[in-house]
Design a protein around this motif. Structure first.
Motif, PDB file in Angstrom:
ATOM      1  N   GLU B   3       1.264  -1.491  -0.143  1.00  0.00           N
ATOM      2  CA  GLU B   3       0.024  -0.460   0.029  1.00  0.00           C
ATOM      3  C   GLU B   3       0.743   1.344  -0.028  1.00  0.00           C
ATOM      4  N   ASP B   4       2.363   1.363   1.074  1.00  0.00           N
ATOM      5  CA  ASP B   4       2.950   2.382   1.260  1.00  0.00           C
ATOM      6  C   ASP B   4       4.000   2.606   0.796  1.00  0.00           C
ATOM      7  N   PHE B   6       6.491   2.511  -3.629  1.00  0.00           N
ATOM      8  CA  PHE B   6       6.016   2.713  -4.616  1.00  0.00           C
ATOM      9  C   PHE B   6       7.625   2.467  -5.298  1.00  0.00           C
ATOM     10  N   LEU B  32       4.309   7.430  -7.880  1.00  0.00           N
ATOM     11  CA  LEU B  32       3.127   8.274  -7.124  1.00  0.00           C
ATOM     12  C   LEU B  32       3.832   9.631  -7.312  1.00  0.00           C
ATOM     13  N   THR B  39      -4.806  21.343  -7.628  1.00  0.00           N
ATOM     14  CA  THR B  39      -4.849  20.484  -8.938  1.00  0.00           C
ATOM     15  C   THR B  39      -3.552  20.739  -9.445  1.00  0.00           C
ATOM     16  N   ASP B 116      -3.452  14.889 -16.188  1.00  0.00           N
ATOM     17  CA  ASP B 116      -4.736  13.366 -16.826  1.00  0.00           C
ATOM     18  C   ASP B 116      -3.906  12.459 -18.343  1.00  0.00           C
ATOM     19  N   GLU B 119      -2.060  10.650 -15.756  1.00  0.00           N
ATOM     20  CA  GLU B 119      -2.496   9.118 -14.436  1.00  0.00           C
ATOM     21  C   GLU B 119      -3.060   8.347 -15.381  1.00  0.00           C
ATOM     22  N   MET B 124      -0.062   7.591 -10.472  1.00  0.00           N
ATOM     23  CA  MET B 124      -0.735   7.486  -9.063  1.00  0.00           C
ATOM     24  C   MET B 124      -0.208   9.725  -8.706  1.00  0.00           C
ATOM     25  N   PHE B 125      -1.603  10.323  -7.958  1.00  0.00           N
ATOM     26  CA  PHE B 125      -1.588  11.242  -8.083  1.00  0.00           C
ATOM     27  C   PHE B 125      -1.974  11.817  -6.726  1.00  0.00           C
ATOM     28  N   VAL B 126      -1.308  12.321  -5.583  1.00  0.00           N
ATOM     29  CA  VAL B 126      -1.955  12.510  -4.867  1.00  0.00           C
ATOM     30  C   VAL B 126      -2.486  14.559  -4.685  1.00  0.00           C
ATOM     31  N   CYS B 127      -3.345  15.478  -4.978  1.00  0.00           N
ATOM     32  CA  CYS B 127      -2.858  16.511  -5.327  1.00  0.00           C
ATOM     33  C   CYS B 127      -4.134  16.666  -3.610  1.00  0.00           C
TER      34      CYS B 127
END
Ligand code: FAD
Lengths: 255, 393
Positions: B3-4, B6, B32, B39, B116, B119, B124-127
């Motif tokens: 999960e955590d 990358f 990630l 955004t 986009d 993606e 994977m994006f965490v904004c």
């Protein structure tokens, strides 16, 4: 306790541009989840954290409800699943249409005990959808709720009035609209954002739910208030003379 | 993938970060991107001109698909006095080679589009999350820390822009000094598309890059730029931090002064401000940092000092993309061996040295210096050469 929280996807107000003819341009506007709805989401998540159960996020609207970023955004704030009704007739719908569509969607949401709404949508802010939805579902309905404590088959809620706090016990199922100060909404963490993509989301259409025909309200115009011309008179300093000059200028204008 | 954990974590979803992540995801790595803005593109600023050569390597049909504003076909260069100015125009066809394709862009739509695309390729994006710190064990960067959370990766790419705090924590940068940065402010002004094309003598889709050397004409040491977008104009100023007494307030005033200048005012007449932004940028022709990597960590884009700033011409976007891509190539190589030590990652430093980046950074500085050479103005052909070289930044 199974909770449905209603939310609306709205244009980000900071991106709305007022055009010279006072009409509004949404061309540059990003989408966001109505900020008052986030309080309802937070309230729902806190209730199931305290009393167990599940939170489902519920929305109705046009194409925007199928936006993957919005789905991720709502699900990163705690609900376990998302249910949306998408139909062109629901884009920019009035409160009555929205409430009817939500009532139809609720029938597809399985067993529920409590429905939470925000105090108003961030764009129209009619503060109508929650109460109309409760009426349509025929369950106890309250707005202005500033605290909720779970009980057995009921919740105890507070409503902060002008100069008193009303405490009420409400039998479930019920529909409550919460105030913006009921809680401080959480900022989703990295893991919540990453996890949101894996949570289930269902999009229903007019074939799945019975949508309201026609609209009760028709928008005839939407204009920004006219800009007042400023006089641009500046009085600088804090001496008695200057203050007198300042007051004189205001008096002249008021005459 | 746990999960955590990358293969790579990229801090900063600007052009450098997205380019690196995109390339890695194309090869199947789990990557990630953590971006503090809500955004990608929301916190980013640029004057407006993107040389597309580097992004075209990543996205071959970029010119057909990307939200580019206008293809730059004309270069103008104005020298201002407080009450007037003189303008020279050069045809952009003069710039050939790598610089043949350049477009005006607006970062908010452009970066979001690129994100986009990335993606869709698997990034994977965490904004909306600020990375506060790095996990460092025995001098080796092992991941990132945001609030209470930790996330680990084989390698961390710092693409965090000019004010690179994490690069400092990794021991790769010193704290930025006021004399190493300048500040830029820009307004986006909306103007009817037909009026804009008429006013600047542009065919649909064509654009102009207009550089304004102000010196003291509209503010101490301030220079300006103007780029035409589809139905907006990007107009901005760049000045040294030391020359503005109270940063925020007077940057707004500087833009206003430029807007009122007799050479500029008629160009923007009837337009309406739809956006204002301000941003730091590195000074001068910039200097590539002595070290661009450490154990488990790489620097890309502005964070690595890879930008050219001649005051009136600023260029960093294509450099940011190139460095992101070169980071990715190095990470891909290291991914095969599993060795992410500084030694293994240092092939990135070599790749940067062999790229167009140091060459262009050096050349621009020398051309800019020639502008002060009076003899140049007796030799139009030479002047045009120098001007085109300067315009291209
Ligand atoms: C006024 C001005 C005019 C310019 N004009 C041009 C031009 O015309 N042409 C050109 O090519 N270049 C121009 N540039 C330079 C160009 O904009 C930069 O070189 C380019 O944006 C660098 O890209 P980057 O990806 O390295 O950094 P950025 O675009 O700055 O991206 C860094 C990202 O990292 C994020 N971030 C930072 N710290 C953290 C953290 N701790 N956690 C999470 N996220 C973080 C930021 O929010 C940001 O999105 C101009 C710059 C300025 C200021």
């Amino acid at each position: 306790m199974n909770i449905l929280v209603c939310y609306k996807i709205v244009p980000d107000e900071q991106d709305i541009v007022v055009k010279p003819d006072q009409t509004l341009s949404f061309d540059r506007a990003e989408l966001k989840i109505g900020q008052y709805d986030l309080n309802a989401v937070e309230a729902g998540v806190q209730l199931v954290e305290a009393a167990g159960g599940a939170v489902t996020a519920l929305t109705v609207g046009g194409a925007e409800v199928d936006n993957s970023k919005m789905k991720k955004s709502i699900l990163s704030r705690g609900p376990g699943s998302n249910l949306a009704v998408k139909d062109d007739s629901l884009a920019g719908a009035d409160s009555a249409t929205t409430a009817k569509a939500l009532a139809a969607a609720v029938k597809k949401a399985g067993e529920w005990d409590l429905i939470l709404c925000g105090e108003g949508s961030s764009d129209l802010y009619s503060q109508q959808v929650g109460v109309q939805l409760g009426e349509l579902l025929g369950v106890p309905t309250l707005n202005g709720v500033s605290a909720i404590t779970p009980g057995d088959g009921c919740v105890t809620v507070e409503r902060t009035l002008e100069d008193e706090v009303e405490t009420l016990e409400v039998r479930l199922p019920a529909v409550l609209s919460v105030t913006a100060d009921i809680n401080v909404t959480r900022v989703p963490s990295m893991k919540e954002i990453l996890g949101a993509g894996k949570k289930p989301s269902t999009i229903l259409g007019s074939g799945d739910v019975e949508l309201p025909a026609g609209r009760a309200v028709e928008t005839t115009s939407l204009l920004a208030p006219a800009q007042a011309q400023r006089k641009c008179v500046l009085v600088e300093g804090d001496s008695d003379d200057k203050i007198a000059e300042f007051c004189r200028a205001i008096r002249t204008e008021l005459q | 993938m746990a999960e955590d954990r990358f293969d790579a974590i990229i801090v900063g979803g600007g052009l450098a970060g997205i380019a690196a992540a995109y390339r890695l995801a194309q090869e199947g790595l789990e990557v990630l991107v953590v971006e503090r803005g809500n955004t990608c593109g929301s916190k980013n600023m640029t004057g407006g001109r993107l040389y597309t050569h580097t992004l075209e390597k990543l996205i071959p049909d970029l010119l057909q698909r990307a939200p580019l504003e206008r293809r730059i076909v004309k270069e103008r260069f104005s020298l201002l006095t407080p009450s007037s100015g003189t303008t020279i125009e050069v045809d952009s066809a003069k710039l050939g080679g790598l610089y043949a394709n350049s477009y005006s862009v607006l970062r908010a739509p452009f970066d979001r589009w690129l994100a986009d695309e990335a993606e869709a390729a698997g990034v994977m994006f965490v904004c909306g999350v600020l990375v506060d710190d790095l996990i460092i064990r025995d001098g080796r960067v092992c991941g990132i820390i945001a609030g209470e959370e930790e996330m680990e990766a084989d390698v961390v790419i710092l693409a965090e822009g000019v004010n690179a705090q994490l690069a400092q924590k990794a021991g790769l940068r010193e704290e930025l000094q006021p004399d190493q940065v300048e500040v830029g402010a820009k307004e986006v002004l909306s103007l009817d598309q037909a009026v804009l094309e008429d006013r600047f003598h542009l065919a649909p889709g064509e654009g102009i890059a207009w550089i304004i050397r102000g010196e003291d004409a509209f503010g101490p040491g301030a220079n300006g730029f103007l780029y035409t977008n589809k139905d907006t104009i990007s107009l901005g100023v760049v000045t040294e931090i030391g020359k503005i007494p109270s940063a925020q307030h007077s940057m707004v005033e500087l833009v206003d002064l430029l807007k009122e200048h007799p050479v500029v005012a008629p160009l923007i007449a009837g337009s309406k401000t739809v956006e204002y932004s301000a941003h730091l940028l590195p000074c001068g022709q910039g200097a590539i940092l002595p070290r661009l990597c450490g154990d488990g960590v790489l620097l890309a884009g502005d964070a690595a000092g890879l930008a050219i700033n001649l005051g009136y011409v600023v260029r960093g976007m294509d450099l940011a993309v190139e460095s992101g891509l070169l980071c990715a190539e190095t990470v891909l190589k290291c991914h095969e061996t599993g060795d992410f030590s500084r030694d293994a990652l240092s092939s990135y430093e070599t790749a940067i040295q062999n790229s167009f980046i140091p060459r262009d950074m050096e050349r621009c500085g020398s051309y800019a210096a020639q502008l002060g050479n009076k003899a140049l103005y007796d030799d139009p052909a030479k002047l045009i050469d120098v001007l085109t070289a300067v315009m291209q930044g």
